[in-house]
Enzyme design. Structure first.
Site, PDB file in Angstrom:
ATOM      1  N   ALA A  54     -24.479   2.611  24.208  1.00 19.78           N
ATOM      2  CA  ALA A  54     -23.202   3.214  24.246  1.00 19.78           C
ATOM      3  C   ALA A  54     -22.445   2.916  25.501  1.00 19.78           C
ATOM      4  CB  ALA A  54     -23.722   4.930  24.275  1.00 19.78           C
ATOM      5  N   TYR A  64     -24.861 -15.286  31.747  1.00 26.50           N
ATOM      6  CA  TYR A  64     -24.366 -16.081  30.669  1.00 26.50           C
ATOM      7  C   TYR A  64     -25.185 -16.548  29.639  1.00 26.50           C
ATOM      8  CZ  TYR A  64     -20.339 -17.234  33.784  1.00 26.50           C
ATOM      9  OH  TYR A  64     -19.131 -17.282  34.441  1.00 26.50           O
ATOM     10  N   TYR A 105     -15.062  -7.349  17.869  1.00 26.28           N
ATOM     11  CA  TYR A 105     -16.143  -7.044  18.565  1.00 26.28           C
ATOM     12  C   TYR A 105     -16.570  -8.074  19.567  1.00 26.28           C
ATOM     13  CZ  TYR A 105     -19.223  -8.974  14.893  1.00 26.28           C
ATOM     14  OH  TYR A 105     -19.647  -9.930  13.957  1.00 26.28           O
ATOM     15  N   GLU A 106     -17.797  -7.855  20.510  1.00 23.63           N
ATOM     16  CA  GLU A 106     -17.892  -8.791  21.352  1.00 23.63           C
ATOM     17  C   GLU A 106     -16.994  -9.591  22.231  1.00 23.63           C
ATOM     18  OE1 GLU A 106     -21.293 -10.606  22.452  1.00 23.63           O
ATOM     19  OE2 GLU A 106     -22.029  -8.671  21.605  1.00 23.63           O
ATOM     20  N   ALA A 113      -3.165 -23.280  24.694  1.00 26.73           N
ATOM     21  CA  ALA A 113      -3.979 -23.950  25.411  1.00 26.73           C
ATOM     22  C   ALA A 113      -5.489 -23.840  25.131  1.00 26.73           C
ATOM     23  CB  ALA A 113      -3.839 -24.096  26.673  1.00 26.73           C
ATOM     24  N   SER A 114      -6.082 -22.550  25.226  1.00 27.86           N
ATOM     25  CA  SER A 114      -7.492 -22.274  24.874  1.00 27.86           C
ATOM     26  C   SER A 114      -7.772 -22.835  23.363  1.00 27.86           C
ATOM     27  CB  SER A 114      -7.491 -20.912  25.152  1.00 27.86           C
ATOM     28  OG  SER A 114      -7.436 -20.529  26.339  1.00 27.86           O
TER      29      SER A 114
END
Lengths: 667, 667
Positions: free
Chosen positions: B147, B285, B430-431, B529-530
């Site tokens: 949560a 990461y 999400y994420e 660009a991304s």
């Protein structure tokens, strides 16, 4: 001071409203057709709010399909009980608004009754039939639908399988579904609500097939509502949207209907079975154009609603800091957010302008036809098919952009977006599948191109650009000096180029392929040509409408119209550059123009969406509510969840609880 | 002979399968990672089919939310009872497949338990906590969720409002939700299923805020499952998809939890309230990259499913005639249909190739990290964020294209599309919301660009193109001679150009704006660009993977990979033309290349989708069923409709019936 500001509103949204540089009331009048129309909208709104039968006991998102059908049937009876509250001749205006307020986006048991059943009776019955059936239909003594599409057959009517075979011995037709793929499939209200239908079937008489014809058929008993003998029908199950409607299936097992079930305005069958072919082919263009102008207004209304929700929410949602320490910013301040949402608002404006224009053109053409003037007819028919296709696709895309711009909350049904999308995206498919429509437009464009090449073209205004010799390069200098007529010229150039690109490829394919295969081999290019034809119209019409707007509205509308045009141009940069028509420095000007439009529209954004005049009852969105008090309303909305009726669900009692208990005992 | 052909299948689909020029079994092995993987997939499939608890009593489309929750809870207990049937260490392979077969796209009560609760415990607990909580979680003695997100707060964690204030007198934290916007909102399984949660709250001790920290908190009583004192929680209502999950809300009213509720692997609070800051910032990461490789595989699987449904249906649906008198054609023969559906199939292939590659890169990086080598880490993290964003968006778009290509039947839930779309499009949000992710990628790209300009860049393989000096014009001659490396060079050029365009605009904006405002003012260019950075990777990786494929598969895979690359190029023609890098005759070559790819893939289309190895149980689509017998199956499916349980609905008894009777009495 904006009439949209009220005490207790969210402070951020109030501040937005105070910033507006124009009068929302005057803008509303411009969008909807004048102050009188606005006044009528509010009378209708107040009436609808005053009637208990129009209230939903809980938000419809929480209802099962059975509950929706029941709820909607109560409301549609109340709606049709009270049609004296509106001007019934003004469906485009008062009718659509009244229905939107009362029924929402879930449709209802009698949607097809009004949209297809009654108009078909009006158009296809002979005088005697008209008396009998129209009276029954209008008085609501029967509920009817229109059953044409079959499980295995859509666009290509000539292959429908349902048969109606004439038996002169009894002077009856025998309706039959010879295969499963002959099942009628999709008609709205067919599953459970209707007791009558116009059924389209292949007419056989004296051993010959005369093609598809309409028959009026009773499906269910007047009193018991049970299906009549030989008739099998039911609901076709849940869909992406519009689940308050019982779209149905229908199978006939040799069902006998009287000879007069055939709607005989055009074709007839005599008692002895002699077929009388229609004297004139029916002139159905006009009605189709009118239906599509309604569809385009409807799509524009849905996209406008999505833009309203996303814009208002972006004005009250604060997230992230731009200046450290200054607190979180309204997400509407992010350029990326503006870039996602504001072009959708601009599209909604452009589509509404087109809807109004097409309605007016329809009236002009109808008038011209009474004088035998058919000049505009074909082009207008073609344009409305194309508009339906481009507008429904852009609307669907735009709604999803608005939804995604609301982050997680956009995914909740509280946002209203899932319902809006499910409803609107159906428009890509019904009333003519979009690609099929574009290819019909292309037939016209290819004829026009051929005419131009052969010097025989006679093009009315809408297609005149195909025969023009335009400049070989764009006259654009800087976006500040880019005139409306230069924008239109540039779009004309690209549209014309694609028309002839498709035409030349078609001609060259015809050298080595049969005509139908040649057509298929260039159909992607043909569809592209049709899209440019429509986009050109949309831009030209919108710019023109804005140029005629009152001065106090024109400056902000110009920003909106420019955003719409620049967005179209920069979404297809290659089309403008590939033949050297535009240089990349010119294109960069258009790109800069977009950023400038976004910045200029930003402070007016909330008031621009307010001007669309959506009441919360029509919008049906917790995120988009007028007062901006989104968060307490979300919490309150969630309390309606079916799952919250029980503190401990059976899923715990039966499965999760025993699983955990067992594991605990082993620890 | 394809193993997909069985007696009784639709004749058209069988003929398609007979036409394939490659072996589907070998292609399946190539897609999924070898013959051993295929063998295991079939063992898992057979096991799942053999267990009664995995069977749905009716198709889930017909279930209410309450029924879905109950059904899914039964299945998830059975699924986790039988984890010995799969290799639990291979979630990317066996785990995902097993869950897809058992639970479908509706998720379940324990989704967050496995995806977030357990991994958080593994990563954030100290040794003592790990023993206690991980044992309970893995044995399923508790069901937990995670949560973090609040009603008013998403991406910007520093502004979360839930507080955890340490009270040294009792050695407890007091959890509190000071406002409505502090309500935890969205966590899966929080509403009704979970009895524990990791709650992220602002840690206060000795009067100071130490920022957001994770706490393990019991929410519901072990035996009664009733909420504990001071805790208010429930379901947040229906959503666009995934309605088998009880996403929830949660409010704390001064709830006391022991000091050891704080997960203390990094930060600690001593009994007297002294805060001990974490020694190292956590190295998260790696896990994120792994989670995203799973997400990308999942998205690819959904898009592949959509392409499978649309392709199979287009092979059995016949409509319209190309050659008059020769009967209706399979709609897959229309070029427009191929143009809508086949690029989606190509994308699914490209995304699957990326998912596999990212998983492998993750393993490489993990290995490198053990030697202190962090060379690839940042770029890989950035790439996976960008991939998530581009892949989820293209997947959502692609699914809708496939659905629309199925006409009316695509709109029915029988098609499976509404569920697939509702599930997959959540991945855009999400994420990490997609635009936020793209702007994170842009931070890396701007650093790289600065490094290149200053001559200090040290770019690993993924970003090396930013520092390259490419050709000033494309080397493309004809599409038949367009090599893989030329395609990659052309995409590199465009990606590099956009990176520096954004960089130069950023620098120039910084001349007159504060850094944050400058960033915001060019954010649309940064996001572009991304996207190019990611597209370049996707194309390069896919071409590379295909170049290593066995010869008997390579020829058809090359068509697919070329279609993918050409589609990207022709969707952004302007980017290749605007600086004179490509000429329009070169671009026309690419356009021709697409048409050739479509024609070449056409006869292999059904076998290409077969190769994805979807069992009907996984696909869950009447339109996409293996045997192609779509029409009888649609009719059978519809019989499950809730509305068909009663011949005459209450809506007739209460509303429509009386309305009609009244009208008849007045006729």
């Amino acid at each position: 001071m904006s009439r949209w500001i009220q005490p207790g509103d969210n402070e951020d949204i109030t501040n937005e409203r105070k910033k507006a540089t124009f009068d929302t009331e005057r803008m509303s009048a411009w969008i909807h057709g004048g102050p009188e129309v606005l006044k009528r909208r509010r009378e209708i709104l107040n009436f609808v709010k005053s009637v208990d039968d129009f209230k939903d006991p809980v938000p419809t998102e929480f209802m099962s399909r059975e509950e929706r059908i029941l709820n909607n049937s109560r409301k549609v009876v109340a709606m049709t009980d009270n049609t004296d509250q509106i001007d019934g001749s003004d469906f485009f205006g008062e009718g659509m608004y009244y229905q939107a307020l009362t029924m929402g986006r879930d449709l209802h048991a009698m949607s097809l009754h009004y949209v297809m059943f009654i108009p078909t009776l009006q158009g296809q019955t002979d005088d005697e039939q008209l008396d009998e059936w129209l009276t029954k239909a209008i008085s609501r003594a029967v509920v009817g639908t229109y059953a044409q599409t079959e499980l295995g057959h859509g666009t290509n009517l000539s292959k429908l399988e349902t048969t109606a075979t004439y038996d002169p011995a009894t002077e009856e037709f025998v309706l039959n579904s010879p295969t499963i793929t002959a099942a009628k499939w999709w008609p709205g209200g067919l599953g459970k609500s209707s007791n009558y239908a116009v059924v389209v079937a292949q007419l056989y008489t004296k051993g010959e097939c005369k093609g598809p014809h309409p028959f009026i058929v009773q499906l269910r008993h007047d009193d018991t509502h049970l299906p009549l003998r030989g008739i099998r029908l039911g609901d076709i199950g849940p869909k992406l949207g519009i689940n308050g409607n019982d779209n149905g299936f229908l199978l006939f097992d040799k069902v006998r209907v009287p000879r007069k079930a055939l709607l005989m305005r055009y074709a007839k069958v005599k008692p002895d079975g002699t077929y009388v072919a229609p004297a004139h082919s029916k002139l159905g263009y006009g009605t189709m154009v009118f239906v599509r102008s309604i569809m385009i207004k409807d799509q524009s209304t849905q996209l406008g609603a999505a833009a309203t929700i996303a814009t208002r929410y972006a004005s009250v949602r604060r997230q992230g800091e731009i200046s450290p320490g200054k607190g979180e910013v309204q997400i509407l301040d992010y350029q990326t957010q503006q870039f996602r949402v504001l072009p959708q608002l601009a599209r909604a404006f452009a589509f509404m302008a087109a809807a109004t224009e097409i309605r007016d053109l329809y009236l002009t053409v109808t008038e011209q036809l009474t004088h035998g003037n058919t000049e505009l007819l074909a082009e207008l028919h073609v344009l409305s098919s194309g508009l339906k296709s481009v507008v429904s696709w852009d609307t669907a895309q735009g709604i999803e952009q608005c939804r995604l711009a609301c982050g997680g909350h956009g995914y909740s049904q509280a946002s209203g977006f899932p319902e809006i999308y499910g409803y609107a995206v159906g428009g890509c498919t019904y009333e003519g599948e979009n690609i099929v429509m574009l290819l019909q437009v292309a037939r016209f464009l290819m004829k026009a191109a051929e005419g131009v090449r052969k010097g025989t073209a006679n093009l009315a205004d809408i297609g005149a650009y195909i025969g023009k010799t335009g400049s070989r390069t764009s006259r654009l200098t800087t976006h500040h000096h880019y005139t409306d007529s230069e924008i239109v010229e540039d779009l004309e150039h690209v549209a014309r180029k694609q028309v002839f690109r498709a035409y030349d490829r078609l001609k060259s394919a015809q050298d080595h392929l049969r005509p139908e295969d040649a057509w298929n081999s260039v159909s992607v290019e043909l569809a592209k040509a049709s899209r440019w034809h429509v986009r050109l119209y949309l831009v030209k019409n919108f710019l023109n409408k804005v140029s005629l707007a009152p001065q106090d509205l024109k400056f902000v509308l110009t920003d909106v119209a420019r955003l719409y045009a620049y967005d179209i141009i920069t979404s297809s940069i290659g089309a403008f550059l590939e033949d050297g028509y535009m240089r990349s420095d010119q294109m960069n000007e258009v790109k800069e123009g977009i950023y400038e439009c976004l910045a200029k529209i930003r402070p007016n954004a909330v008031s621009l969406v307010d001007s669309w005049d959506y009441d919360d009852k029509e919008l049906k969105s917790v995120l988009g509510r007028r007062d901006g008090n989104v968060y307490p309303a979300l919490l309150e909305w969630a309390q309606n969840s079916q799952l919250n009726k029980t503190e401990v669900l059976p899923s715990f009692e039966k499965y999760l609880g025993p699983m955990m208990k067992d594991a605990r005992s082993k620890l």
